[in-house]
Design a protein around this motif. Structure first.
Motif, mmCIF file in Angstrom:
data_model
loop_
_atom_site.group_PDB
_atom_site.id
_atom_site.type_symbol
_atom_site.label_atom_id
_atom_site.label_comp_id
_atom_site.label_asym_id
_atom_site.label_seq_id
_atom_site.Cartn_x
_atom_site.Cartn_y
_atom_site.Cartn_z
ATOM 1 N N ALA A 13 0.828 -1.210 0.000
ATOM 2 C CA ALA A 13 0.000 0.000 0.000
ATOM 3 C C ALA A 13 0.860 1.257 0.000
ATOM 4 O O ALA A 13 0.537 2.246 -0.665
ATOM 5 C CB ALA A 13 -0.931 -0.009 1.204
ATOM 6 N N VAL A 14 1.962 1.232 0.733
ATOM 7 C CA VAL A 14 2.871 2.382 0.762
ATOM 8 C C VAL A 14 3.465 2.612 -0.622
ATOM 9 O O VAL A 14 3.561 3.752 -1.099
ATOM 10 C CB VAL A 14 3.978 2.163 1.811
ATOM 11 C CG1 VAL A 14 5.112 3.170 1.634
ATOM 12 C CG2 VAL A 14 3.396 2.272 3.220
ATOM 13 N N LEU A 15 3.847 1.536 -1.304
ATOM 14 C CA LEU A 15 4.439 1.656 -2.638
ATOM 15 C C LEU A 15 3.413 2.059 -3.687
ATOM 16 O O LEU A 15 3.756 2.702 -4.688
ATOM 17 C CB LEU A 15 5.101 0.343 -3.045
ATOM 18 C CG LEU A 15 6.342 -0.073 -2.249
ATOM 19 C CD1 LEU A 15 6.843 -1.425 -2.716
ATOM 20 C CD2 LEU A 15 7.445 0.972 -2.382
ATOM 21 N N ASP A 29 9.611 3.756 -6.994
ATOM 22 C CA ASP A 29 10.993 3.462 -7.394
ATOM 23 C C ASP A 29 11.990 4.179 -6.497
ATOM 24 O O ASP A 29 12.975 3.582 -6.031
ATOM 25 C CB ASP A 29 11.217 3.856 -8.855
ATOM 26 C CG ASP A 29 10.493 2.947 -9.829
ATOM 27 O OD1 ASP A 29 10.073 1.848 -9.412
ATOM 28 O OD2 ASP A 29 10.341 3.334 -11.004
ATOM 29 N N ARG A 30 11.744 5.452 -6.247
ATOM 30 C CA ARG A 30 12.667 6.195 -5.384
ATOM 31 C C ARG A 30 12.624 5.648 -3.965
ATOM 32 O O ARG A 30 13.664 5.548 -3.301
ATOM 33 C CB ARG A 30 12.310 7.682 -5.400
ATOM 34 C CG ARG A 30 13.228 8.518 -4.514
ATOM 35 C CD ARG A 30 12.911 9.985 -4.579
ATOM 36 N NE ARG A 30 13.500 10.713 -3.465
ATOM 37 C CZ ARG A 30 13.234 11.964 -3.142
ATOM 38 N NH1 ARG A 30 12.375 12.660 -3.878
ATOM 39 N NH2 ARG A 30 13.815 12.540 -2.098
ATOM 40 N N TYR A 31 11.436 5.282 -3.487
ATOM 41 C CA TYR A 31 11.340 4.739 -2.133
ATOM 42 C C TYR A 31 12.166 3.458 -2.012
ATOM 43 O O TYR A 31 12.892 3.253 -1.023
ATOM 44 C CB TYR A 31 9.884 4.479 -1.750
ATOM 45 C CG TYR A 31 9.720 4.019 -0.323
ATOM 46 C CD1 TYR A 31 9.681 4.939 0.718
ATOM 47 C CD2 TYR A 31 9.641 2.662 -0.006
ATOM 48 C CE1 TYR A 31 9.553 4.528 2.043
ATOM 49 C CE2 TYR A 31 9.515 2.239 1.316
ATOM 50 C CZ TYR A 31 9.470 3.180 2.326
ATOM 51 O OH TYR A 31 9.358 2.768 3.628
ATOM 52 N N ARG A 32 12.071 2.584 -3.004
ATOM 53 C CA ARG A 32 12.863 1.338 -2.967
ATOM 54 C C ARG A 32 14.353 1.647 -2.964
ATOM 55 O O ARG A 32 15.122 1.045 -2.202
ATOM 56 C CB ARG A 32 12.520 0.468 -4.177
ATOM 57 C CG ARG A 32 11.145 -0.180 -4.151
ATOM 58 C CD ARG A 32 11.025 -1.189 -5.275
ATOM 59 N NE ARG A 32 9.671 -1.727 -5.396
ATOM 60 C CZ ARG A 32 8.758 -1.279 -6.243
ATOM 61 N NH1 ARG A 32 9.050 -0.259 -7.046
ATOM 62 N NH2 ARG A 32 7.558 -1.829 -6.299
ATOM 63 N N GLU A 33 14.777 2.588 -3.821
ATOM 64 C CA GLU A 33 16.195 2.936 -3.904
ATOM 65 C C GLU A 33 16.700 3.503 -2.579
ATOM 66 O O GLU A 33 17.787 3.132 -2.101
ATOM 67 C CB GLU A 33 16.415 3.959 -5.020
ATOM 68 C CG GLU A 33 16.212 3.406 -6.427
ATOM 69 C CD GLU A 33 16.260 4.506 -7.474
ATOM 70 O OE1 GLU A 33 16.511 5.675 -7.091
ATOM 71 O OE2 GLU A 33 16.040 4.197 -8.657
ATOM 72 N N ARG A 57 0.343 9.486 4.498
ATOM 73 C CA ARG A 57 1.669 8.860 4.484
ATOM 74 C C ARG A 57 2.717 9.950 4.670
ATOM 75 O O ARG A 57 2.674 10.982 4.005
ATOM 76 C CB ARG A 57 1.885 8.147 3.140
ATOM 77 C CG ARG A 57 3.121 7.284 3.060
ATOM 78 C CD ARG A 57 3.355 6.782 1.625
ATOM 79 N NE ARG A 57 3.882 7.829 0.767
ATOM 80 C CZ ARG A 57 4.528 7.604 -0.393
ATOM 81 N NH1 ARG A 57 4.662 6.382 -0.846
ATOM 82 N NH2 ARG A 57 4.971 8.614 -1.110
ATOM 83 N N ALA A 58 3.642 9.721 5.581
ATOM 84 C CA ALA A 58 4.735 10.668 5.839
ATOM 85 C C ALA A 58 6.052 9.909 5.771
ATOM 86 O O ALA A 58 6.223 8.897 6.457
ATOM 87 C CB ALA A 58 4.564 11.334 7.197
ATOM 88 N N LEU A 59 6.993 10.418 4.956
ATOM 89 C CA LEU A 59 8.276 9.750 4.757
ATOM 90 C C LEU A 59 9.400 10.676 5.198
ATOM 91 O O LEU A 59 9.605 11.743 4.604
ATOM 92 C CB LEU A 59 8.470 9.374 3.279
ATOM 93 C CG LEU A 59 7.347 8.590 2.602
ATOM 94 C CD1 LEU A 59 7.725 8.299 1.149
ATOM 95 C CD2 LEU A 59 7.049 7.310 3.356
ATOM 96 N N TRP A 60 10.106 10.264 6.236
ATOM 97 C CA TRP A 60 11.268 11.003 6.694
ATOM 98 C C TRP A 60 12.518 10.416 6.052
ATOM 99 O O TRP A 60 12.576 9.224 5.710
ATOM 100 C CB TRP A 60 11.379 10.942 8.208
ATOM 101 C CG TRP A 60 10.504 11.917 8.916
ATOM 102 C CD1 TRP A 60 10.837 13.181 9.336
ATOM 103 C CD2 TRP A 60 9.129 11.734 9.317
ATOM 104 N NE1 TRP A 60 9.767 13.779 9.959
ATOM 105 C CE2 TRP A 60 8.705 12.922 9.967
ATOM 106 C CE3 TRP A 60 8.221 10.675 9.191
ATOM 107 C CZ2 TRP A 60 7.436 13.081 10.485
ATOM 108 C CZ3 TRP A 60 6.937 10.831 9.705
ATOM 109 C CH2 TRP A 60 6.555 12.023 10.338
ATOM 110 N N TRP A 61 13.528 11.271 5.910
ATOM 111 C CA TRP A 61 14.769 10.908 5.209
ATOM 112 C C TRP A 61 15.962 11.172 6.118
ATOM 113 O O TRP A 61 15.962 12.094 6.936
ATOM 114 C CB TRP A 61 14.899 11.743 3.937
ATOM 115 C CG TRP A 61 16.126 11.483 3.112
ATOM 116 C CD1 TRP A 61 16.239 10.631 2.061
ATOM 117 C CD2 TRP A 61 17.417 12.107 3.262
ATOM 118 N NE1 TRP A 61 17.518 10.677 1.545
ATOM 119 C CE2 TRP A 61 18.259 11.570 2.260
ATOM 120 C CE3 TRP A 61 17.937 13.051 4.149
ATOM 121 C CZ2 TRP A 61 19.588 11.960 2.117
ATOM 122 C CZ3 TRP A 61 19.269 13.436 4.017
ATOM 123 C CH2 TRP A 61 20.080 12.889 3.009
ATOM 124 N N GLY A 62 16.999 10.352 5.963
ATOM 125 C CA GLY A 62 18.255 10.576 6.670
ATOM 126 C C GLY A 62 19.397 10.033 5.845
ATOM 127 O O GLY A 62 19.195 9.414 4.795
#
Length: 314
Positions: A13-15, A29-33, A57-62
């Motif tokens: 569902a997220v993808l 695609d970017r999420y998988r990478e 949906r909230a995606l944090w990056w580090g």
């Protein structure tokens, strides 16, 4: 409604999430990478769920070695939700509480990225408005607007400067000193804040640590001098995880107003172009008009407006 980090059963569902608003977002695609590079992680991927449906949906990056997330890069709410700001604010608040329990002194800043394609200005304004409201409700009340510029080969490759001499300098302390000097009178909001909180020395060493930690190579860095040997500034070509960029550049206070910044920017552009770059990115505050104008003179165009929302300094 339940607000929580994703689990393995949520992955499809997220993808499959789709966004139709005119705002940059992270697709499958970017999420998988970035998950493979540990820049996105399941524990940094939060969802709002009701009756088995994901509604936000909230995606944090580090960075790959980060203990905690650095920025929120993607916040979206399903189009069926009547009050997206309210749901998003609750989602951010729940995640911020967990990040604080894990040792975060402040919640990560939120980057809203608005591509500057022609048309749909009203759509971009609306997309930013509810996101800014959600962030404000979640405690991210400090706002900075930055311009993202891009250079492409059709803009032309500048020739070498006939006013400045650029040389490599392996001594980090020499760069600490020029970081200190360039920060004086800076119009960059982050530089101003860092000097205020850490002092010139601390801010300079923080900058050195940050740029040596970027994907660009330390040996690319150059000091700039006038032909008679006076220090004029410096050029730091660098990279983000996505490609070449203008890392840091500056002119010492006593030589400002002579457009030496054009020569320094040209040196960075020429370096990356010589390495085969098809795109070079750069950012500056929208309030830093002299730097923005230098980018425009240097063949860079505005490709994106980035709104950065952060918690107030303690």
């Amino acid at each position: 409604m339940q607000y929580r980090p994703m689990n393995e059963s949520d992955l499809d569902a997220v993808l499959a999430w789709d966004v139709k608003e005119p705002v940059s977002w992270i697709g499958a695609d970017r999420y998988r990478e970035e998950t493979a590079a540990r820049q996105c992680r399941p524990e940094w991927t939060w969802i709002a769920e009701e009756d088995g449906r994901i509604l936000a949906r909230a995606l944090w990056w580090g960075r790959s070695d980060s203990e905690r997330p650095i920025t929120l890069d993607c916040l979206t709410v399903h189009e069926s939700v009547a009050d997206p700001a309210a749901v998003a604010a609750e989602l951010l608040g729940a995640a911020h509480a967990v990040f604080a329990e894990q040792g975060a002194a402040t919640p990560p800043a939120y980057n809203i990225m608005l591509p500057q394609d022609e048309g749909d200005e009203a759509g971009r304004t609306a997309a930013a408005a509810w996101r800014e409201e959600a962030a404000r409700r979640a405690g991210l009340s400090e706002r900075i607007q930055r311009l993202r510029f891009e250079w492409a080969p059709e803009a032309g490759v500048p020739g070498p400067s006939d006013r400045l001499v650029f040389t490599a300098e392996p001594d980090d302390e020499a760069f600490v000193e020029v970081f200190r000097q360039v920060a004086r009178g800076s119009l960059d909001s982050e530089t101003i804040a860092n000097v205020a909180s850490m002092g010139e020395e601390g801010a300079a060493r923080d900058d050195l640590e940050f740029y040596t930690g970027c994907p660009g190579k330390r040996e690319w860095w150059r000091l700039a001098h006038t032909p008679d040997g006076q220090l004029a500034g410096f050029a730091i070509p660098s990279r983000t995880p996505y490609g070449p960029n203008v890392g840091y550049l500056g002119v010492v206070p006593e030589l400002r107003g002579r457009r030496y910044i054009d020569d320094v920017l040209a040196e960075i552009t020429r370096f990356h172009a010589g390495e085969g770059a098809e795109r070079i990115t750069a950012t500056t505050d929208s309030t830093n008009v002299p730097m923005a104008n230098a980018f425009r003179r240097g063949g860079y165009r505005v490709s994106e407006i980035r709104v950065i929302l952060a918690a107030p300094a303690a």
